[in-house]
Design a protein around this motif. Sequence first.
Motif, short mmCIF file in Angstrom:
data_model
loop_
_atom_site.label_atom_id
_atom_site.label_comp_id
_atom_site.label_asym_id
_atom_site.label_seq_id
_atom_site.Cartn_x
_atom_site.Cartn_y
_atom_site.Cartn_z
N VAL A 39 -12.63 -9.97 -27.69
CA VAL A 39 -13.54 -8.85 -27.86
C VAL A 39 -12.95 -7.92 -28.91
N THR A 40 -13.83 -7.39 -29.74
CA THR A 40 -13.44 -6.43 -30.78
C THR A 40 -14.08 -5.09 -30.46
N ILE A 41 -13.29 -4.03 -30.60
CA ILE A 41 -13.82 -2.68 -30.48
C ILE A 41 -13.24 -1.85 -31.62
N ALA A 42 -14.09 -1.06 -32.23
CA ALA A 42 -13.66 -0.17 -33.30
C ALA A 42 -14.50 1.09 -33.22
N ALA A 43 -13.90 2.20 -33.59
CA ALA A 43 -14.60 3.49 -33.58
C ALA A 43 -14.00 4.37 -34.67
N GLY A 44 -14.72 5.41 -35.01
CA GLY A 44 -14.17 6.37 -35.95
C GLY A 44 -12.86 6.91 -35.40
N GLY A 45 -11.78 6.86 -36.18
CA GLY A 45 -10.50 7.41 -35.74
C GLY A 45 -9.45 6.38 -35.40
N PHE A 46 -9.85 5.13 -35.14
CA PHE A 46 -8.83 4.10 -34.92
C PHE A 46 -9.26 2.78 -35.53
N ILE A 47 -8.27 1.94 -35.80
CA ILE A 47 -8.54 0.67 -36.45
C ILE A 47 -9.17 -0.31 -35.47
N VAL A 48 -9.64 -1.40 -35.98
CA VAL A 48 -10.26 -2.45 -35.17
C VAL A 48 -9.22 -3.02 -34.20
N GLU A 49 -9.61 -3.10 -32.95
CA GLU A 49 -8.78 -3.68 -31.89
C GLU A 49 -9.42 -4.97 -31.43
N LYS A 50 -8.60 -5.99 -31.19
CA LYS A 50 -9.10 -7.26 -30.68
C LYS A 50 -8.22 -7.68 -29.51
N PHE A 51 -8.86 -8.07 -28.41
CA PHE A 51 -8.12 -8.52 -27.24
C PHE A 51 -8.97 -9.51 -26.47
N GLN A 52 -8.32 -10.34 -25.65
CA GLN A 52 -9.05 -11.35 -24.89
C GLN A 52 -9.32 -10.84 -23.48
N VAL A 53 -10.59 -10.93 -23.06
CA VAL A 53 -11.00 -10.46 -21.74
C VAL A 53 -12.09 -11.38 -21.18
N PRO A 54 -12.29 -11.34 -19.88
CA PRO A 54 -13.48 -11.97 -19.31
C PRO A 54 -14.70 -11.15 -19.75
N VAL A 55 -15.58 -11.75 -20.51
CA VAL A 55 -16.68 -11.04 -21.16
C VAL A 55 -17.61 -10.37 -20.14
#
Length: 152
Positions: A39-55
């Motif tokens: 899963v990827t999450i990004a928002a104003g103020g921090f860089i793109v984060e990617k981590f593995q999770v149960p969707v």
Amino acid sequence: MLLIEFDHDTMREPSERQVADLGSVIEWKLRYIYFEADVTIAAGGFIVEKFQVPVLDFMYCLLLSARAIREGENGCVSFTESDVLIEFVRDGSDLKILRSWDPAPGYCGTDEFIAAVSQFTADGLEFITGKYPAFCKNPTFQKLTLFRSELA
């Protein structure tokens, strides 16, 4: 700006037995054992984060957070297997996104958050039901669909 998506190519395939049980398997197994992906999450103020999770579990937590935000409260995503936490804190018509592993907050609008959660859910459910139509028969699918419809 807010981005929430998962990489379809990284989704772990369920076993033959899991696929056979998909229409009736209980919610907690679907949430924690099936359909793990990046899963990827990004928002104003921090860089793109990617981590593995149960969707499905991530989707469920996001939907509950969106419901809380809509009701004027804060939301959060907690990860069962660790102490990692993503908090969505209301700040007027905006949200501050706090991640337990990084002190830099992110920001987005509350409407943008709700739209991103709705889109993430729609994309995820469409992808999973496209590959595994039996999932449509599962009460968990109906529950997630209902939660998403409440965001409209």
